[in-house]
Scaffold this active site. Structure first.
Site, PDB file in Angstrom:
ATOM      1  CG  HIS A 182      53.577  23.595  90.871  1.00  0.00           C
ATOM      2  ND1 HIS A 182      53.859  24.251  92.051  1.00  0.00           N
ATOM      3  CD2 HIS A 182      52.844  24.475  90.138  1.00  0.00           C
ATOM      4  CE1 HIS A 182      53.323  25.459  92.022  1.00  0.00           C
ATOM      5  NE2 HIS A 182      52.692  25.613  90.875  1.00  0.00           N
ATOM      6  CG  ASP A 233      50.368  27.493  87.488  1.00  0.00           C
ATOM      7  OD1 ASP A 233      51.011  26.599  88.056  1.00  0.00           O
ATOM      8  OD2 ASP A 233      50.043  28.564  88.048  1.00  0.00           O
ATOM      9  CG  HIS A 248      44.912  26.946  88.434  1.00  0.00           C
ATOM     10  ND1 HIS A 248      45.978  26.282  87.880  1.00  0.00           N
ATOM     11  CD2 HIS A 248      45.405  27.630  89.506  1.00  0.00           C
ATOM     12  CE1 HIS A 248      47.073  26.541  88.582  1.00  0.00           C
ATOM     13  NE2 HIS A 248      46.747  27.360  89.568  1.00  0.00           N
ATOM     14  CG  HIS A 253      54.392  29.919  88.426  1.00  0.00           C
ATOM     15  ND1 HIS A 253      55.046  28.799  88.880  1.00  0.00           N
ATOM     16  CD2 HIS A 253      53.130  29.834  88.910  1.00  0.00           C
ATOM     17  CE1 HIS A 253      54.226  28.072  89.626  1.00  0.00           C
ATOM     18  NE2 HIS A 253      53.049  28.688  89.653  1.00  0.00           N
TER      19      HIS A 253
END
Length: 310
Positions: free
Chosen positions: A80, A242, A265, A238
């Site tokens: 973030h 990321d 991720h 979001h």
């Protein structure tokens, strides 16, 4: 097209979403060419370690991105802050953090952006460089697919997600990344989790700092947070946030097009590894400005080359 840093230091405090431990972060201005580096303090025996925010330093991608070094020093949940720095076009910062995890704040990048805005940016004399994608690169894992494609200029991200949840379902969103678009469309999008997973995560020692103050809690039929969503499609926004943070671990801004279906991720780390594994797939380009007679200025890349940037 010059490199930037902070005009002054920034102090941010909060708790980590997974370990629930307090952390104090100081963002320091840094010299041109230094990139983003984490100074992990308060290690055993009073040690301190410098950890480069680069893809080769990624140590874990379970629920968040963790970077570290060979001594075992790590910093978790960096994505973030990294998204805020990349979204605002900040090239050089020393991030001093006294705990194992970055503070989650409100679960988005918004409070990082607001803190940085309090001091502003400083332009440095050195020219900015970007990683230019020269040919398509693709990785897959299960149903997830991520691609990096060539693009004439700038960085575009297009993300689609599909969850077996009627609260989320299928969503898609994309932006051409610049500070205005990032602030308006991405920075405030919060992290999210499913109520059905809470007990399992707690048993695994995760989500210990999660609350309705920093996470969108997804129930069977509705969002649990009393204030609801900040955007109708906050979930995919979001995921895009990321991706911006994870891909900034290239070490430079990217000139290319990121396209993803159900990314995470792990996939974001994989696509950077795949890009840098092929010397013909990228080049490090020094961006310059040159006048154009009929229309002001044109961004013109200088001659490209492909050094070992990891």
């Amino acid at each position: 097209m010059k490199q930037t840093t902070l005009a002054d230091q920034v102090v941010i405090e909060g708790i980590g979403v997974h370990q629930g431990r307090p952390a104090r972060v100081v963002l320091h201005p840094a010299e041109a060419g230094s990139g983003i580096t984490f100074l992990r303090t308060q290690l055993a025996n009073g040690r301190e370690r410098l950890i480069e925010a680069r893809s080769h330093a990624v140590r874990d991608t379970q629920l968040c991105t963790v970077i570290g070094d060979d001594t075992g020093a790590t910093v978790a949940t960096i994505e973030h802050l990294m998204a805020a720095l990349a979204g605002l076009g900040i090239d050089n910062v020393l991030v001093e953090v006294d705990g194992p995890e970055m503070p989650i704040l409100d679960g988005s990048s918004r409070l990082f952006v607001e803190a940085i805005d309090q001091v502003g940016l400083r332009t440095l004399s050195a020219p900015r460089k970007v990683v230019k994608v020269l040919k398509p690169v693709r990785v897959e894992h299960g149903q997830s697919v991520v691609e990096l494609l060539p693009r004439a200029e700038g960085f575009r991200l297009d993300v689609e997600i599909a969850f077996d949840s009627k609260v989320i379902g299928r969503q898609a969103f994309g932006i051409d990344l610049d500070p205005t678009a990032f602030r308006r469309d991405v920075a405030a999008a919060r992290t999210f989790g499913f109520m059905r997973d809470v007990e399992r995560l707690w048993k695994a020692g995760l989500a210990l700092g999660a609350s309705l103050e920093n996470t969108i809690a997804v129930g069977e039929d509705a969002v649990v947070n009393p204030e609801g969503l900040r955007f109708p499609n906050e979930f995919v926004r979001h995921k895009l946030l990321d991706a911006i943070g994870d891909l900034s671990l290239a070490g430079y801004a990217i000139q290319g097009h990121y396209k993803a279906f159900c990314p995470g991720h792990k996939l974001n780390a994989m696509i950077l590894d795949a890009l840098f594994a092929d010397r013909s797939a990228y080049a490090l380009v020094e961006t310059q400005r040159r006048p154009v007679r009929s229309a002001g200025e044109l961004l013109q890349p200088a001659a490209a080359f492909a050094p070992d940037i990891n």
